[in-house]
Motif scaffolding. Structure first.
Motif, mmCIF file in Angstrom:
data_model
loop_
_atom_site.group_PDB
_atom_site.id
_atom_site.type_symbol
_atom_site.label_atom_id
_atom_site.label_comp_id
_atom_site.label_asym_id
_atom_site.label_seq_id
_atom_site.Cartn_x
_atom_site.Cartn_y
_atom_site.Cartn_z
ATOM 1 N N THR A 191 0.817 -1.217 0.000
ATOM 2 C CA THR A 191 0.000 0.000 0.000
ATOM 3 C C THR A 191 0.856 1.275 0.000
ATOM 4 O OG1 THR A 191 -0.205 -0.193 2.394
ATOM 5 C CG2 THR A 191 -2.028 -1.015 1.095
ATOM 6 N N HIS A 192 2.042 1.211 0.615
ATOM 7 C CA HIS A 192 2.869 2.420 0.664
ATOM 8 C C HIS A 192 3.795 2.567 -0.530
ATOM 9 C CE1 HIS A 192 1.588 2.423 4.865
ATOM 10 N NE2 HIS A 192 1.922 3.690 4.877
ATOM 11 N N PHE A 193 4.026 1.470 -1.267
ATOM 12 C CA PHE A 193 5.062 1.566 -2.292
ATOM 13 C C PHE A 193 4.798 0.696 -3.531
ATOM 14 C CE2 PHE A 193 9.755 0.787 -3.383
ATOM 15 C CZ PHE A 193 9.843 1.963 -4.112
ATOM 16 N N PHE A 194 4.840 -0.631 -3.372
ATOM 17 C CA PHE A 194 4.880 -1.512 -4.542
ATOM 18 C C PHE A 194 3.678 -1.309 -5.480
ATOM 19 C CE2 PHE A 194 7.046 -4.714 -1.462
ATOM 20 C CZ PHE A 194 8.280 -4.122 -1.648
ATOM 21 N N ASP A 195 2.477 -1.278 -4.921
ATOM 22 C CA ASP A 195 1.296 -1.216 -5.785
ATOM 23 C C ASP A 195 1.183 0.130 -6.490
ATOM 24 O OD1 ASP A 195 0.803 -3.755 -5.035
ATOM 25 O OD2 ASP A 195 -1.023 -3.352 -3.885
ATOM 26 N N ALA A 196 1.649 1.188 -5.813
ATOM 27 C CA ALA A 196 1.554 2.527 -6.410
ATOM 28 C C ALA A 196 2.365 2.601 -7.697
ATOM 29 C CB ALA A 196 2.038 3.581 -5.414
ATOM 30 N N LEU A 197 3.431 1.796 -7.781
ATOM 31 C CA LEU A 197 4.269 1.807 -8.983
ATOM 32 C C LEU A 197 4.048 0.565 -9.838
ATOM 33 C CD1 LEU A 197 7.657 3.178 -7.537
ATOM 34 C CD2 LEU A 197 5.858 4.436 -8.734
ATOM 35 N N ASN A 198 3.004 -0.230 -9.490
ATOM 36 C CA ASN A 198 2.723 -1.473 -10.230
ATOM 37 C C ASN A 198 3.957 -2.343 -10.382
ATOM 38 O OD1 ASN A 198 -0.024 -1.132 -10.728
ATOM 39 N ND2 ASN A 198 0.449 0.343 -12.355
ATOM 40 N N LEU A 199 4.732 -2.459 -9.310
ATOM 41 C CA LEU A 199 5.964 -3.238 -9.400
ATOM 42 C C LEU A 199 5.639 -4.720 -9.478
ATOM 43 C CD1 LEU A 199 8.251 -1.350 -6.874
ATOM 44 C CD2 LEU A 199 8.294 -1.277 -9.368
ATOM 45 N N PRO A 200 6.206 -5.423 -10.448
ATOM 46 C CA PRO A 200 5.923 -6.856 -10.563
ATOM 47 C C PRO A 200 6.411 -7.625 -9.338
ATOM 48 C CG PRO A 200 7.571 -6.153 -12.205
ATOM 49 C CD PRO A 200 7.130 -4.925 -11.470
ATOM 50 N N ASP A 201 5.705 -8.717 -9.005
ATOM 51 C CA ASP A 201 6.041 -9.513 -7.820
ATOM 52 C C ASP A 201 7.498 -9.964 -7.809
ATOM 53 O OD1 ASP A 201 3.439 -9.231 -7.287
ATOM 54 O OD2 ASP A 201 2.915 -11.360 -7.302
ATOM 55 N N ARG A 202 8.052 -10.207 -8.994
ATOM 56 C CA ARG A 202 9.431 -10.727 -9.040
ATOM 57 C C ARG A 202 10.439 -9.718 -8.482
ATOM 58 N NH1 ARG A 202 11.586 -7.681 -12.923
ATOM 59 N NH2 ARG A 202 10.191 -7.049 -14.601
ATOM 60 N N THR A 203 10.059 -8.442 -8.365
ATOM 61 C CA THR A 203 11.031 -7.432 -7.933
ATOM 62 C C THR A 203 11.163 -7.354 -6.412
ATOM 63 O OG1 THR A 203 9.364 -5.689 -7.994
ATOM 64 C CG2 THR A 203 10.734 -5.958 -9.964
ATOM 65 N N TRP A 204 10.201 -7.892 -5.656
ATOM 66 C CA TRP A 204 10.270 -7.688 -4.206
ATOM 67 C C TRP A 204 9.936 -8.957 -3.423
ATOM 68 C CZ3 TRP A 204 5.568 -8.692 -1.998
ATOM 69 C CH2 TRP A 204 4.435 -8.501 -2.790
ATOM 70 N N ARG A 205 10.465 -9.000 -2.215
ATOM 71 C CA ARG A 205 10.258 -10.172 -1.345
ATOM 72 C C ARG A 205 10.194 -9.749 0.116
ATOM 73 N NH1 ARG A 205 10.718 -15.212 -3.177
ATOM 74 N NH2 ARG A 205 11.705 -15.493 -5.204
#
Ligand code: PGA
Length: 271
Positions: free
Chosen positions: A86-100
């Motif tokens: 909610t604070h970061f990943f979704d706002a930039l539509n970052l693909p799941d493979r980029t974060w863990r």
């Protein structure tokens, strides 16, 4: 340890966000270590603004968060995964493979912690690790008495940490008692550690971290052993430092000539 003290929280946040932007500009496929917590809210807002402004992109990065509550599933509103989405990943539509993040609901949390540590190593280790500090001196969820050579594992949360974090939970919700956290040695392995602390509630922990003995009593003091650690503070968080004059002489107003003036849309540093 480089100690940078800024006149305002906004300036400190711009500097911390600027370090991340600069890291990715130099190496878009960097491995980042990320942190959660109230201190980081404006950092992620700044990074989203900088990304939307075209100054930085995160889609080639690999990001590992410090910690996650045990027993809390990823889609639970109090999970750190939910915080990051909610604070970061979704706002930039970052693909799941980029974060863990560690899986808080893993059937075997100890095995999950070990696998997480291995994944960081497989990614080549962390280039830049963002850190906050707890009022009790913790980094990640490495509570006082944590081994300074610890790796990612399950830790029991200190009473003060649970009280501090109770504000994020509803009155009927129980704050988790354990978490999976990167260890102190995991953090010390990062090629650059960047700790941001703002507000007077952190002043004693910050002084213990920078000027106290290296001790498991204040886990953040282990950063004195890091070859490349930057501590970014606002005035309030710096107020208990005894060697303040020295830090101001070396880096007046937090300036060290390493960061080109950065403009983050919507975040105009106050004097
Ligand atoms: P906070 O947490 O930013 O919410 O104060 C920092 C921490 O506990 O590491």
């Amino acid at each position: 340890m480089k100690v940078l003290i800024f006149r305002s929280r906004e300036r400190a946040v711009v500097r911390a966000a600027g370090e991340i932007v600069q890291q990715l500009q130099a190496r878009p496929a960097s491995v980042l270590g990320l942190a959660t917590g109230g201190t980081m809210d404006p950092v992620y807002a700044a990074l989203i603004a900088a990304a939307r402004d075209g100054q930085v992109a995160f889609d080639r990065a690999t990001m590992f968060n410090l910690d996650e509550y045990v027993g809390v599933p990823p889609d639970h509103p109090r999970s750190y995964e939910h915080y990051m989405r909610t604070h970061f990943f979704d706002a930039l539509n970052l693909p799941d493979r980029t974060w863990r993040l560690p899986r808080g609901d893993a059937p075997d949390p100890a095995a999950e912690a070990e696998a997480y540590e291995a994944r960081i190593a497989e990614a080549g280790g962390i280039d830049l690790q963002l850190l906050g500090i707890g009022a009790n001196g913790h980094i990640g969820f490495n509570e006082p008495s944590s081994s300074l050579s610890s790796r990612t594992r399950v830790k029991t949360l200190h009473r003060r940490t649970r009280d501090d974090n109770a504000r994020f939970f509803g009155p009927d919700e129980v704050v988790p008692t354990t978490a999976i956290t990167m260890g102190i040695a995991t953090i010390l392995d990062s090629r650059h550690a960047l700790l941001l602390a703002t507000g007077a509630a952190k002043a004693q922990a910050v002084a213990a971290m920078i000027e106290g003995p290296v001790s498991a009593r204040c886990p953040a003091s282990a950063l004195q052993l890091h070859r490349h650690a930057t501590v970014v503070l606002d005035e309030d968080a710096a107020q208990a430092l005894e060697l303040r004059d020295y830090y101001d002489t070396v880096h007046p107003d937090g300036e060290d000539g390493q960061m080109p003036a950065m403009r983050i849309p919507g975040l105009e540093p106050q004097a």
